[in-house]
Scaffold this active site. Sequence first.
Site, short mmCIF file in Angstrom:
data_model
loop_
_atom_site.label_atom_id
_atom_site.label_comp_id
_atom_site.label_asym_id
_atom_site.label_seq_id
_atom_site.Cartn_x
_atom_site.Cartn_y
_atom_site.Cartn_z
N TYR A 49 62.03 44.71 29.45
CA TYR A 49 62.46 43.91 28.30
C TYR A 49 63.93 43.50 28.45
O TYR A 49 64.35 42.45 28.00
CB TYR A 49 62.23 44.72 27.01
CG TYR A 49 62.18 43.90 25.74
CD1 TYR A 49 63.06 44.17 24.70
CD2 TYR A 49 61.27 42.85 25.58
CE1 TYR A 49 63.02 43.43 23.52
CE2 TYR A 49 61.23 42.11 24.40
CZ TYR A 49 62.11 42.40 23.39
OH TYR A 49 62.08 41.66 22.23
N LYS B 133 49.64 39.73 22.35
CA LYS B 133 49.47 38.81 23.46
C LYS B 133 49.78 37.38 23.02
O LYS B 133 48.93 36.69 22.47
CB LYS B 133 48.01 38.88 23.96
CG LYS B 133 47.87 38.84 25.49
CD LYS B 133 46.42 39.14 25.90
CE LYS B 133 46.11 38.66 27.30
NZ LYS B 133 47.10 39.10 28.31
N LYS C 32 67.84 41.35 20.86
CA LYS C 32 67.22 41.81 19.62
C LYS C 32 68.12 42.80 18.89
O LYS C 32 68.13 42.86 17.66
CB LYS C 32 65.85 42.44 19.90
CG LYS C 32 64.79 41.46 20.40
CD LYS C 32 64.46 40.36 19.41
CE LYS C 32 63.26 39.53 19.85
NZ LYS C 32 62.97 38.41 18.95
C1 LIG Z 1 58.13 45.45 28.48
C2 LIG Z 1 58.07 45.00 27.03
C3 LIG Z 1 56.65 44.97 26.55
C4 LIG Z 1 56.55 44.56 25.07
C5 LIG Z 1 57.15 43.20 24.82
C6 LIG Z 1 56.69 42.68 23.43
C7 LIG Z 1 57.30 41.32 23.22
C8 LIG Z 1 56.60 40.18 23.58
C9 LIG Z 1 57.15 38.91 23.39
C10 LIG Z 1 58.42 38.81 22.84
O1 LIG Z 1 59.03 37.57 22.63
C11 LIG Z 1 59.63 36.95 23.69
C12 LIG Z 1 60.08 35.64 23.49
C13 LIG Z 1 60.63 34.94 24.54
C14 LIG Z 1 60.75 35.54 25.77
O2 LIG Z 1 61.30 34.82 26.82
C15 LIG Z 1 60.41 34.16 27.64
C16 LIG Z 1 59.05 34.08 27.37
C17 LIG Z 1 58.24 33.36 28.26
C18 LIG Z 1 58.79 32.75 29.36
C19 LIG Z 1 60.17 32.88 29.56
O3 LIG Z 1 60.73 32.28 30.62
N1 LIG Z 1 60.95 33.57 28.68
C20 LIG Z 1 60.32 36.85 25.97
C21 LIG Z 1 59.75 37.57 24.91
C22 LIG Z 1 59.13 39.95 22.46
O4 LIG Z 1 60.36 39.78 21.92
C23 LIG Z 1 58.58 41.21 22.64
#
Ligand SMILES: CCCCCCc1ccc(Oc2ccc(Oc3cccc(O)n3)cc2)c(O)c1
Length: 255
Positions: A156, A193, A163
């Site tokens: 993360y 998901k 966050k």
């Molecule tokens: C190892 C951590 C597992 C749990 C993660 C749960 C989660 C899933 C999605 C979340 O929202 C985001 C939003 C954008 C983000 O950045 C991204 C997403 C897709 C592609 C990319 O290039 N960046 C990463 C997470 C989030 O804040 C938290």
Amino acid sequence: MGDLLAGRNILIMGVRNKWSIAWGIAQAAYKEGANIIYTYLGEREKAELEKLTEGMGTLHAFPCDVTSDEDIEKLFDWVKSEFGVLHGLVHAIAFARSEDLQDSFLNTSREGFKIALDISAYSLVAVCRHAAPLMTEGGSIITLTYRGSVKVTPGYNVMGVAKAALEASVRYAAYELGGKNIRVNSLSAGPIKTLSAKGVKNFSDILKVVEERAPLKRNVTLEDLGKTAVYLLSDLSSGVTGEVIYVDSGYNNMG
Ligand SMILES: CCCCCCc1ccc(Oc2ccc(Oc3cccc(O)n3)cc2)c(O)c1
């Protein structure tokens, strides 16, 4: 159909498709009688919104790239001219470069760090500043966060730092807006998901761990999150502000 949010204008930022947490919140708020206003990033998201909201009445939507102060200003000028008053706002926007969500946190670049914090944390500050003047009858602002802000979740990485900044920003915004009866809270969702989740390495591992270890022995759903969002957006949470509400099957309380 309930009426917990009857007649309330609620701006929801961050619906990308039917898997989006923001969409789960929009559906729950709509069922409680809210008048929903959406923002979208580009034409693809706008087309998705048109498809998703078919049969739900007129689609009120406006483009907004939260990295642009001009976009945010134009958005709230439009909301003011079209609706006058705002009662609620859902900020469900975050981003970090995928190379910064993989392995080494220490390898996060200066630019990658700035991008993650700008989009995932500063954008809430700017949005609160522009929304507050429209919340003349009081209001409720909610943003989405994740446990990785307070506990190391490998992969993360920089999003956990973003966050943490977001959750601290919720507390400072709540402090400044409380006098206007505007509440600011964060909803800390268990892993779901979504399109965004695809960008986080190790994501799929954590779904299984939650199912095995969390008190509820299941992962949370968009419906779980939508119901808590309605609670936070409605008068049911009138005494709650500056808070982090976990909706994660109780996982965060495990040792
Ligand atoms: C190892 C951590 C597992 C749990 C993660 C749960 C989660 C899933 C999605 C979340 O929202 C985001 C939003 C954008 C983000 O950045 C991204 C997403 C897709 C592609 C990319 O290039 N960046 C990463 C997470 C989030 O804040 C938290």
